[in-house]
Motif scaffolding. Sequence first.
Motif, PDB file in Angstrom:
ATOM      1  N   TYR A  91       1.004   3.250  52.266  1.00 14.38           N
ATOM      2  CA  TYR A  91       1.598   1.935  52.459  1.00 14.38           C
ATOM      3  C   TYR A  91       3.001   1.889  51.877  1.00 14.38           C
ATOM      4  O   TYR A  91       3.395   2.747  51.109  1.00 14.38           O
ATOM      5  CB  TYR A  91       0.709   0.850  51.846  1.00 14.38           C
ATOM      6  N   ARG A  92       3.723   0.846  52.192  1.00 21.27           N
ATOM      7  CA  ARG A  92       5.124   0.757  51.822  1.00 21.27           C
ATOM      8  C   ARG A  92       5.369   0.197  50.431  1.00 21.27           C
ATOM      9  O   ARG A  92       6.495  -0.037  50.058  1.00 21.27           O
ATOM     10  CB  ARG A  92       5.867  -0.057  52.866  1.00 21.27           C
ATOM     11  N   LYS A  93       4.318  -0.025  49.674  1.00 19.08           N
ATOM     12  CA  LYS A  93       4.479  -0.470  48.292  1.00 19.08           C
ATOM     13  C   LYS A  93       3.504   0.310  47.425  1.00 19.08           C
ATOM     14  O   LYS A  93       2.444   0.707  47.877  1.00 19.08           O
ATOM     15  CB  LYS A  93       4.176  -1.962  48.150  1.00 19.08           C
ATOM     16  N   ILE A  94       3.897   0.505  46.176  1.00 17.27           N
ATOM     17  CA  ILE A  94       2.976   1.104  45.219  1.00 17.27           C
ATOM     18  C   ILE A  94       2.832   0.158  44.031  1.00 17.27           C
ATOM     19  O   ILE A  94       3.747  -0.594  43.702  1.00 17.27           O
ATOM     20  CB  ILE A  94       3.425   2.506  44.753  1.00 17.27           C
ATOM     21  N   GLU A 132      14.907   6.365  47.294  1.00 19.07           N
ATOM     22  CA  GLU A 132      14.964   5.083  46.606  1.00 19.07           C
ATOM     23  C   GLU A 132      14.421   5.248  45.197  1.00 19.07           C
ATOM     24  O   GLU A 132      13.535   6.052  44.959  1.00 19.07           O
ATOM     25  CB  GLU A 132      14.155   4.039  47.374  1.00 19.07           C
ATOM     26  N   LYS A 133      14.958   4.456  44.263  1.00 13.28           N
ATOM     27  CA  LYS A 133      14.552   4.557  42.864  1.00 13.28           C
ATOM     28  C   LYS A 133      14.105   3.202  42.339  1.00 13.28           C
ATOM     29  O   LYS A 133      14.608   2.167  42.762  1.00 13.28           O
ATOM     30  CB  LYS A 133      15.716   5.037  42.000  1.00 13.28           C
ATOM     31  N   GLY A 134      13.169   3.235  41.392  1.00 12.54           N
ATOM     32  CA  GLY A 134      12.748   2.039  40.675  1.00 12.54           C
ATOM     33  C   GLY A 134      12.703   2.359  39.187  1.00 12.54           C
ATOM     34  O   GLY A 134      12.503   3.517  38.797  1.00 12.54           O
ATOM     35  N   GLU A 135      12.908   1.369  38.348  1.00 14.35           N
ATOM     36  CA  GLU A 135      12.853   1.579  36.900  1.00 14.35           C
ATOM     37  C   GLU A 135      12.202   0.364  36.245  1.00 14.35           C
ATOM     38  O   GLU A 135      12.579  -0.770  36.528  1.00 14.35           O
ATOM     39  CB  GLU A 135      14.255   1.797  36.345  1.00 14.35           C
ATOM     40  N   LYS A 183      -1.485  -4.733  28.570  1.00 14.12           N
ATOM     41  CA  LYS A 183      -1.482  -4.187  29.921  1.00 14.12           C
ATOM     42  C   LYS A 183      -0.254  -4.700  30.667  1.00 14.12           C
ATOM     43  O   LYS A 183       0.185  -5.821  30.450  1.00 14.12           O
ATOM     44  CB  LYS A 183      -2.733  -4.632  30.683  1.00 14.12           C
ATOM     45  N   HIS A 184       0.286  -3.867  31.553  1.00 22.26           N
ATOM     46  CA  HIS A 184       1.431  -4.251  32.377  1.00 22.26           C
ATOM     47  C   HIS A 184       1.167  -3.816  33.809  1.00 22.26           C
ATOM     48  O   HIS A 184       0.506  -2.811  34.059  1.00 22.26           O
ATOM     49  CB  HIS A 184       2.722  -3.605  31.871  1.00 22.26           C
ATOM     50  N   TYR A 185       1.723  -4.591  34.735  1.00 19.45           N
ATOM     51  CA  TYR A 185       1.542  -4.324  36.152  1.00 19.45           C
ATOM     52  C   TYR A 185       2.892  -4.493  36.851  1.00 19.45           C
ATOM     53  O   TYR A 185       3.552  -5.519  36.672  1.00 19.45           O
ATOM     54  CB  TYR A 185       0.524  -5.327  36.717  1.00 19.45           C
ATOM     55  N   PHE A 186       3.298  -3.487  37.596  1.00 14.21           N
ATOM     56  CA  PHE A 186       4.559  -3.529  38.324  1.00 14.21           C
ATOM     57  C   PHE A 186       4.301  -3.189  39.786  1.00 14.21           C
ATOM     58  O   PHE A 186       3.401  -2.417  40.103  1.00 14.21           O
ATOM     59  CB  PHE A 186       5.561  -2.508  37.769  1.00 14.21           C
ATOM     60  N   THR A 187       5.124  -3.735  40.664  1.00 12.51           N
ATOM     61  CA  THR A 187       5.073  -3.383  42.081  1.00 12.51           C
ATOM     62  C   THR A 187       6.395  -2.765  42.450  1.00 12.51           C
ATOM     63  O   THR A 187       7.446  -3.359  42.233  1.00 12.51           O
ATOM     64  CB  THR A 187       4.824  -4.625  42.956  1.00 12.51           C
ATOM     65  N   ASP A 188       6.350  -1.566  42.991  1.00 15.91           N
ATOM     66  CA  ASP A 188       7.544  -0.901  43.481  1.00 15.91           C
ATOM     67  C   ASP A 188       7.592  -1.163  44.976  1.00 15.91           C
ATOM     68  O   ASP A 188       6.776  -0.656  45.736  1.00 15.91           O
ATOM     69  CB  ASP A 188       7.477   0.589  43.178  1.00 15.91           C
ATOM     70  N   SER A 189       8.530  -1.973  45.395  1.00 11.20           N
ATOM     71  CA  SER A 189       8.538  -2.457  46.773  1.00 11.20           C
ATOM     72  C   SER A 189       9.511  -1.714  47.670  1.00 11.20           C
ATOM     73  O   SER A 189      10.109  -2.289  48.560  1.00 11.20           O
ATOM     74  CB  SER A 189       8.862  -3.948  46.787  1.00 11.20           C
ATOM     75  N   ALA A 190       9.692  -0.454  47.436  1.00  9.21           N
ATOM     76  CA  ALA A 190      10.590   0.337  48.275  1.00  9.21           C
ATOM     77  C   ALA A 190      10.007   0.466  49.675  1.00  9.21           C
ATOM     78  O   ALA A 190       8.798   0.500  49.866  1.00  9.21           O
ATOM     79  CB  ALA A 190      10.792   1.710  47.659  1.00  9.21           C
ATOM     80  N   SER A 191      10.862   0.534  50.643  1.00  8.73           N
ATOM     81  CA  SER A 191      10.422   0.622  52.040  1.00  8.73           C
ATOM     82  C   SER A 191      10.489   2.068  52.507  1.00  8.73           C
ATOM     83  O   SER A 191      11.369   2.446  53.251  1.00  8.73           O
ATOM     84  CB  SER A 191      11.299  -0.263  52.913  1.00  8.73           C
ATOM     85  N   PHE A 192       9.549   2.866  52.075  1.00  3.75           N
ATOM     86  CA  PHE A 192       9.582   4.286  52.413  1.00  3.75           C
ATOM     87  C   PHE A 192       8.642   4.599  53.569  1.00  3.75           C
ATOM     88  O   PHE A 192       7.733   3.851  53.872  1.00  3.75           O
ATOM     89  CB  PHE A 192       9.232   5.151  51.193  1.00  3.75           C
ATOM     90  N   THR A 241       9.681   3.786  29.394  1.00  6.67           N
ATOM     91  CA  THR A 241      10.466   3.580  30.599  1.00  6.67           C
ATOM     92  C   THR A 241       9.777   4.364  31.712  1.00  6.67           C
ATOM     93  O   THR A 241       9.505   5.558  31.552  1.00  6.67           O
ATOM     94  CB  THR A 241      11.910   4.061  30.439  1.00  6.67           C
ATOM     95  N   ILE A 242       9.470   3.669  32.807  1.00  6.55           N
ATOM     96  CA  ILE A 242       8.831   4.286  33.950  1.00  6.55           C
ATOM     97  C   ILE A 242       9.850   4.309  35.083  1.00  6.55           C
ATOM     98  O   ILE A 242      10.361   3.267  35.480  1.00  6.55           O
ATOM     99  CB  ILE A 242       7.592   3.491  34.390  1.00  6.55           C
ATOM    100  N   LYS A 243      10.134   5.504  35.591  1.00  6.68           N
ATOM    101  CA  LYS A 243      11.074   5.642  36.699  1.00  6.68           C
ATOM    102  C   LYS A 243      10.329   6.231  37.902  1.00  6.68           C
ATOM    103  O   LYS A 243       9.589   7.191  37.744  1.00  6.68           O
ATOM    104  CB  LYS A 243      12.236   6.550  36.330  1.00  6.68           C
ATOM    105  N   THR A 244      10.540   5.610  39.069  1.00  8.55           N
ATOM    106  CA  THR A 244       9.966   6.144  40.280  1.00  8.55           C
ATOM    107  C   THR A 244      11.080   6.571  41.211  1.00  8.55           C
ATOM    108  O   THR A 244      12.130   5.945  41.276  1.00  8.55           O
ATOM    109  CB  THR A 244       9.092   5.093  41.000  1.00  8.55           C
ATOM    110  N   SER A 245      10.851   7.647  41.905  1.00  8.92           N
ATOM    111  CA  SER A 245      11.761   8.140  42.940  1.00  8.92           C
ATOM    112  C   SER A 245      10.939   8.323  44.199  1.00  8.92           C
ATOM    113  O   SER A 245       9.953   9.054  44.188  1.00  8.92           O
ATOM    114  CB  SER A 245      12.392   9.468  42.531  1.00  8.92           C
ATOM    115  N   ILE A 246      11.329   7.645  45.256  1.00 10.34           N
ATOM    116  CA  ILE A 246      10.617   7.743  46.518  1.00 10.34           C
ATOM    117  C   ILE A 246      11.534   8.450  47.500  1.00 10.34           C
ATOM    118  O   ILE A 246      12.667   8.044  47.723  1.00 10.34           O
ATOM    119  CB  ILE A 246      10.226   6.339  47.023  1.00 10.34           C
TER     120      ILE A 246
END
Length: 126
Positions: free
Chosen positions: A102-105, A29-32, A41-50, A120-125
């Motif tokens: 946990y299932r979120k970061i 799964e990917k997030g961007e 300051k910025h805060y993001f939640t990556d809600s992938a179900s890994f 640009t912040i990209k996550t790959s789970i």
Amino acid sequence: MKTESKRYVDSRLFIILLFIHIAVGCSFEKGEFHITDVSKKHYFTDSASFHPSCCVATTVTGTLDAPAVIVVQSYLIGGLNDSIHLPKGKVNVKSHQDLYEYRKIAIKYFPGEAKKGNLTIKTSIF
């Protein structure tokens, strides 16, 4: 003879089911996320179900006029899993962490002295 054939079928079935479990449990799964105002300051939640034993890779690209920091945490416990230091100038930083519980970061950006730029912040789970 039939017993050996049945064992062969059972072992193949087990291997196939194990592969399916691993593939589904650790699906890719990917997030961007984009930051246009690097001075705040910025805060993001990556809600992938890994699956809890999977990995998270983070890639940050862009430009900054001063160093900054991104922190990646397990969402529910707030524990530090990764701290990514971003340099002044052109940013192209990659990080890889294992065993998120946990299932979120949560992804937190701290500007430091940065006032201008973009990220640009990209996550790959997986």
